[in-house]
Design an enzyme around this catalytic site. Sequence first.
Site, mmCIF file in Angstrom:
data_model
loop_
_atom_site.group_PDB
_atom_site.id
_atom_site.type_symbol
_atom_site.label_atom_id
_atom_site.label_comp_id
_atom_site.label_asym_id
_atom_site.label_seq_id
_atom_site.Cartn_x
_atom_site.Cartn_y
_atom_site.Cartn_z
ATOM 1 N N TYR A 114 0.857 -1.188 0.000
ATOM 2 C CA TYR A 114 0.000 0.000 0.000
ATOM 3 C C TYR A 114 0.892 1.236 0.000
ATOM 4 O O TYR A 114 1.867 1.304 0.739
ATOM 5 C CB TYR A 114 -0.882 0.010 1.256
ATOM 6 N N ASP A 165 9.224 3.177 0.002
ATOM 7 C CA ASP A 165 8.145 3.818 0.752
ATOM 8 C C ASP A 165 8.347 3.446 2.211
ATOM 9 O O ASP A 165 7.982 2.356 2.654
ATOM 10 C CB ASP A 165 6.788 3.338 0.226
ATOM 11 N N LYS A 212 3.730 9.019 8.933
ATOM 12 C CA LYS A 212 3.524 8.411 10.250
ATOM 13 C C LYS A 212 4.520 8.933 11.303
ATOM 14 O O LYS A 212 4.338 10.015 11.802
ATOM 15 C CB LYS A 212 3.499 6.885 10.112
#
Length: 421
Positions: free
Chosen positions: A142, A237, A265
Amino acid sequence: MMTRSEALFEAAQRVLPGGVNSPVRACRAVGTYPRFLERGLGSHVWDADGREYIDLICSWGPLILGHCNADVEHAVQEAVKKGLSFGAPTAIEVEMAELVCRMTGVEMVRMVNSGTEAVMSALRLARGATGRSKIIKFAGCYHGHSDSMLVKAGSGALTGGAPDSAGVPAEIAGDTLTAAYNDLQSVRSLFEANPGKVAAVIVEPVAANMGVVPPEPGFLEGLRALCDEFDSLLIFDEVITGFRLAPGGAQSYYGVQADLVTYGKIIGGGMPVGAYGGSRKLMELVAPLGPVYQAGTLSGNPVAMAAGLTQLQILSSTPEIYTELERRGAMLQQGLRDALSGIPAQVNRVGSILTVFFTEQPVTGYAQAKSSDLEQFKHWYLGLLQRGVYAAPSQFEAMFLSAAHTDAEIEQIIQAAREII
Ligand SMILES: *Cc1c(COP(=O)(O)O)cnc(C)c1O
């Protein structure tokens, strides 16, 4: 009688699609209603009905120091007093960028407001830098909800992508090629079938959005070599792995350097922050220096920077945190393996992120992750919740440990696992 969370959820569903602002929170996969949370402290959260839980979500990763870290909280309060936003450069953005560069090894960085935005911008930069349009991603990885990343290609690993979401034009999905995680041959085949067309390979260096799936030895090195061979860029990522596996993220943990890296995050300490970075040569292609446009009204917001910077300062000056997270992660993994030894289960882990899959097969990619028994997962999730352990309401997510989790709490989670099974 209806709980306060149920009443809130009912009201929420009238004005928010599915009652939530992000889909997994709706708890649809586990057949219950979401617990509305009211406050957190350290490793614990309390819901709207006053129930207390050990928090294994930690805001999906950002809170690596736990809830309400005193230093982070103080820095935010001080920043708020000076104004919420200016849309002009502020000193703290320089300090933040310097620290991110020092910790991760990127030479330049651009702050944005989410992981999605970081990835979307890094892809544009990769395309701008190479003059190519295709991107290789991995099924089950994702990368946020931008159009071109909502593709996982189903069974045909060597075909062009079909979108996973309504509203993604086929022409956009067609530029996203999907390979199999931990399968270098599938990547090589895509490169060979699309000569001179692939701008970049994007990968979660530890897959954590199909549940945690570690890279097999040689996989990340192999991606690096393939990108070099075919003149493409490698994008890590690191929205989850960044600042979590090590101060330098997966790049330093595995000793493999990417061309572009995305963060999110943890970098915001609980505030909405994302970032992308890389070599000076690549980053100087970004506006206003270069032709790749990217902007943001609230990017580098001083309150968000205060939270992120303070958390990163603590992480960079206290490397023992990572040793402790590794030790507690291993303790939880071993305890869960023992507790679940009577049923088909795999406990995958890297550092402080882990996932229990209910399947006989070792989970090394998306196909095996999907073989997990979702009814068993539901039983597991509800059992944990009932015993005061707040875990992700989906098989395909990670458990996140923070520096605030204690050995005693890990024992409590393991005890809960023994009772559930
Ligand atoms: C969470 C996540 C994103 C998206 O970040 P948002 O802040 O939710 O937009 C991108 N990539 C990975 C690996 C993620 O885990």
